[in-house]
Design an enzyme around this catalytic site. Structure first.
Site, PDB file in Angstrom:
ATOM      1  CB  SER A   1      -0.896   0.010   1.239  1.00 51.30           C
ATOM      2  OG  SER A   1      -1.522   1.268   1.413  1.00 51.30           O
TER       3      SER A   1
ATOM      4  CE1 TYR B   1      -3.730  -1.891   5.270  1.00 55.12           C
ATOM      5  CE2 TYR B   1      -3.515   0.325   4.366  1.00 55.12           C
ATOM      6  CZ  TYR B   1      -3.633  -1.036   4.177  1.00 55.12           C
ATOM      7  OH  TYR B   1      -3.668  -1.554   2.897  1.00 55.12           O
TER       8      TYR B   1
END
Length: 255
Positions: A140, A153
Site C-alpha cells: 500500500s 495500518y
C-alpha cells in the site's frame, strides 16, 4: 496440483477485490490458479467463473493467521509454484493512535505481516523448485506515507515492506524474484467496509467526489505485468495511484 500442465499461481485473499481480480487475470494469462481465502463459498463461485471462461483454477480454504491452515495450503499445492501473490491483508478501524484499539493493531499486523511471512515460508521450496519463481506482495502507499487515523495500518504496511525488501536481499542468487506493488486509492467492494466494520455510509464517503478511483482490475493488470516480464527483469516496487490522487493527502474531489 503437480499434474497440471499450466504453471501454478497461488493467490491469497482471492475471495474478493484485488485477489479475485488477480485470480481471473492470471487464469486468462495461462496460469493454473490456486485461489486461497477464508470464504469457501465465494471461492467456489470464482473457480466456476474462471473455468466457464476457459481458465483453470482450484479453491483452497485458507486463513493466513493460522499455521495449520497455511501448512495445508502448501500440501494442497503439491508441486512447483511459478507465482505467489501475497494479497491477503486489510485495515481495521480509523482511530488515532491516542485511542486506537490494540486488538485492531494486532490483527492488522497478523494478517498483513505475519500472514505474508507464513505463506511465503511455506511456499518458498515450491517456488525455488520451479526454477523461475516470483513472489508478488500487495502492499500500500501507506507503506511509506502515514496519515491521520491510519497508524495501525501504516505500521503494518511499513513492516510488510521491510519484510519484502529483506527477502529480496536474502534470496539474491536464487531463482526467485520479489516484487512489491503499492496501490493508492482502490475502490473495491470490501476494503473500506471492513475498515469501518460494515458501515456503508462511511465506506462510501472515502471515495465521494473522486473521479475514477482505481479498481481491483487495475491492480490485477499490474500483477499480470510484473509476473510476465522475462524472469531476469525484477520490478522491485511499483507504486500505483489514480490520477485524482497526487499523494496520500492530496486527492481531487469534484464535490
Amino acid at each position: 496440483m503437480s499434474d497440471t500442465p499450466n504453471p501454478i499461481a497461488v493467490v491469497t485473499g482471492a475471495s474478493s477485490g484485488i485477489g479475485a481480480a488477480s485470480a481471473r487475470r492470471l487464469a486468462a494469462d495461462g496460469f493454473h490458479v490456486i485461489a486461497a481465502a477464508r470464504r469457501a463459498d465465494r471461492l467456489s463461485g470464482l473457480v466456476a467463473e474462471i473455468e466457464a471462461a476457459g481458465g483453470s483454477a482450484t479453491a483452497v480454504t485458507l486463513d493466513v493467521t493460522d499455521d495449520a491452515s497455511v501448512t495445508a495450503l502448501a500440501g494442497a499445492v503439491g508441486g512447483p509454484v511459478a507465482l505467489l501473490v501475497n494479497n491477503a491483508g486489510g485495515a481495521y478501524g480509523l482511530d488515532p493512535v491516542e485511542s486506537g484499539t490494540v486488538a485492531d493493531w494486532q490483527l492488522m499486523y497478523d494478517v498483513n505481516v505475519l500472514g505474508t511471512l507464513r505463506v511465503t515460508q511455506a511456499l518458498l521450496p515450491a517456488l525455488e523448485s520451479s526454477g523461475a519463481g516470483t513472489i508478488v506482495v500487495i502492499g500500500s502507499t501507506a507503506a511509506f506515507t502515514p496519515y491521520e487515523g491510519g497508524g495501525g495500518y501504516a505500521a503494518a504496511k511499513h513492516a510488510q515492506t521491510a519484510l519484502t525488501g529483506t527477502l529480496r536481499l536474502e534470496l539474491n542468487g536464487r531463482p526467485i524474484r520479489v516484487v512489491e506493488i503499492d496501490p493508492g486509492m482502490v475502490r473495491t467492494e470490501g476494503f473500506a467496509l471492513t475498515r469501518f466494520d460494515g458501515d456503508a455510509a462511511r465506506a462510501e464517503a472515502v471515495y465521494k467526489g473522486v473521479d475514477e478511483p482505481l479498481v481491483a482490475e487495475d491492480i490485477a493488470d499490474c500483477v499480470s505485468w510484473v509476473a510476465t516480464r522475462p524472469h531476469h527483469v525484477n520490478i522491485d516496487r511499483l507504486v500505483v495511484r489514480p490520477l485524482a490522487q497526487a499523494a496520500q493527502h492530496k486527492v481531487h474531489r469534484t464535490s
